[in-house]
Design an enzyme around this catalytic site. Structure first.
Site, PDB file in Angstrom:
ATOM      1  N   ASN A 165       8.311  -7.668   4.147  1.00  0.00           N
ATOM      2  CA  ASN A 165       8.379  -6.359   3.489  1.00  0.00           C
ATOM      3  C   ASN A 165       9.568  -5.560   4.016  1.00  0.00           C
ATOM      4  O   ASN A 165       9.845  -5.569   5.209  1.00  0.00           O
ATOM      5  CB  ASN A 165       7.065  -5.602   3.744  1.00  0.00           C
TER       6      ASN A 165
ATOM      7  N   PRO B 291       0.855  -1.193   0.000  1.00  0.00           N
ATOM      8  CA  PRO B 291       0.000   0.000   0.000  1.00  0.00           C
ATOM      9  C   PRO B 291       0.885   1.237   0.000  1.00  0.00           C
ATOM     10  O   PRO B 291       1.837   1.309   0.771  1.00  0.00           O
ATOM     11  CB  PRO B 291      -0.753  -0.116   1.340  1.00  0.00           C
ATOM     12  N   MET B 292       0.594   2.184  -0.873  1.00  0.00           N
ATOM     13  CA  MET B 292       1.368   3.436  -0.874  1.00  0.00           C
ATOM     14  C   MET B 292       0.425   4.598  -1.146  1.00  0.00           C
ATOM     15  O   MET B 292      -0.134   4.718  -2.246  1.00  0.00           O
ATOM     16  CB  MET B 292       2.487   3.377  -1.918  1.00  0.00           C
ATOM     17  N   ALA B 293       0.284   5.434  -0.126  1.00  0.00           N
ATOM     18  CA  ALA B 293      -0.596   6.596  -0.254  1.00  0.00           C
ATOM     19  C   ALA B 293      -0.096   7.493  -1.377  1.00  0.00           C
ATOM     20  O   ALA B 293       1.115   7.730  -1.505  1.00  0.00           O
ATOM     21  CB  ALA B 293      -0.600   7.359   1.070  1.00  0.00           C
TER      22      ALA B 293
ATOM     23  N   CYS C 289       2.007   3.035   9.971  1.00  0.00           N
ATOM     24  CA  CYS C 289       2.308   4.312   9.317  1.00  0.00           C
ATOM     25  C   CYS C 289       2.982   5.279  10.302  1.00  0.00           C
ATOM     26  O   CYS C 289       2.451   5.539  11.380  1.00  0.00           O
ATOM     27  CB  CYS C 289       1.040   4.948   8.753  1.00  0.00           C
TER      28      CYS C 289
ATOM     29  N   LYS D 295      -0.937  -4.844   8.777  1.00  0.00           N
ATOM     30  CA  LYS D 295       0.425  -4.545   8.307  1.00  0.00           C
ATOM     31  C   LYS D 295       1.117  -3.783   9.421  1.00  0.00           C
ATOM     32  O   LYS D 295       0.619  -2.751   9.865  1.00  0.00           O
ATOM     33  CB  LYS D 295       0.363  -3.728   7.018  1.00  0.00           C
TER      34      LYS D 295
END
Ligand SMILES: Cc1cc2nc3c(=O)[nH]c(=O)nc-3n(C[C@H](O)[C@H](O)[C@H](O)COP(=O)(O)O)c2cc1C
Length: 308
Positions: free
Chosen positions: A193, A17-19, A95, A133
């Site tokens: 990851n 996931p990458m904003a 995050c 995550k």
């Protein structure tokens, strides 16, 4: 309580996931190039409740939708609203952005495992697989990854481990030894990851940690072709040369088409990807300066077509 399963996917690779990056167009591109499954950008519970951010489409499923927040009931309602529309709901527990932590969400949850357990337990009552995550902990003196993984093992179908602490941000090295320890102590799917950059790194992570899947972030952001080259390497042992600058620019135009199709075009996002895709090629820094001055989409397109 019945634990739902992580979807069966092709291969070992997952788009992180990458904003600001993993919108529907980018996900479709990565899937086509060999990502087994893609994570959406993260959505705050309040934004999801307003109903205008969710962007999953049928063609890309199965897909993982990531949510963040701090309020157990709001997280539950947000996840409930996604049942039937996505394939896995993922809770962000990693995050490091000050804005996100300030709300007590993202990596702030690493400080309150009781709360995490309560949230995951509640989410697991929904009729959809739940994953999370995580990062390793707030800092190296407060590593909670194993404890967290044991909680996830009770309620989730998978855990993605970005093997850095909150305080590390993106600096230093990801410590893959924790991915191995987690894999050895849980029965759910473990997604490794952190710091996958070369084609060979994926096999190295699998060999070193035994993880089920490998999640790729920044490398994929610069080069979605990476998935194709890794899959080829895993199948044949052959490392293909990187694609040419022209091929990358053609891919950017394909991305643009998808953005138009799915109504997610934003000029700054497009310029950002141009910058990412062009890194490492001859004379590309000069080009990036030129492109940074372009304000209008037509001019930008003209420039990219010139480069193809
Ligand atoms: C631009 C950007 C945006 C990111 N946004 C998110 C996000 O929304 N949710 C999340 O869990 N991680 C996010 N991350 C972290 C990545 O998913 C990943 O964990 C991290 O980049 C480490 O993997 P990598 O070494 O393959 O890049 C983001 C990373 C980047 C570079």
């Amino acid at each position: 309580m019945k634990k739902e399963e992580f979807p069966k996917i092709k291969g070992k690779l997952i788009l992180a996931p990458m904003a600001g990056v993993t919108n529907v167009a980018f996900r479709i591109l990565c899937k086509k190039l060999g990502a087994g499954i893609c994570y959406t950008e993260f959505f705050h519970t309040d934004a999801l409740q307003k109903g205008n951010v969710f962007d999953v489409v049928k063609e890309e499923r199965p897909v993982v939708t990531q949510i963040f927040g701090n309020d157990e009931n709001k997280l539950y309602e947000a996840a409930k609203s996604l049942v039937g529309k996505t394939d896995v709901v993922d809770l962000n527990i990693g995050c490091p952005a000050p804005k996100v932590i300030g709300l007590g969400s993202g990596a702030a949850l690493l400080k309150d495992l009781k709360k995490v357990e309560s949230i995951l337990k509640k989410l697991s009552t929904l009729n959809i697989p739940i994953s999370c995550k995580i990062r390793l902990g707030v800092n190296e003196k407060n590593i909670v990854a194993l404890e967290l993984a044991k909680i996830a093992d009770k309620y989730c179908c998978a855990i993605a481990v970005h093997a850095r602490t909150l305080e590390q941000g993106y600096s230093g090295k990801a410590d893959w030894s924790y991915i191995k320890k987690i894999k050895e102590s849980v029965s759910i799917s473990v997604i490794g990851n952190g710091d996958i950059d070369k084609v060979e790194d994926v096999k190295r992570m699998i060999d070193q940690t035994g993880c089920d899947y490998v999640m790729v972030g920044r490398r994929a952001m610069k080069d979605p072709f990476f998935f194709r080259r890794v899959n080829h390497y895993l199948k044949t042992g052959i490392i293909l040369p990187e694609e040419s600058f022209e091929e990358k620019m053609k891919l950017l135009l394909e991305y643009l088409k998808l953005c138009k199709k799915y109504d997610c075009f934003e000029v700054n996002n497009f310029k950002f990807l141009f910058v990412q895709f062009s890194r490492g090629y001859k004379n590309s820094s000069k080009l990036r300066v030129e492109v940074s001055k372009i304000k209008n989409v037509e001019e930008l397109l003209h420039k990219i077509k010139e480069l193809c």
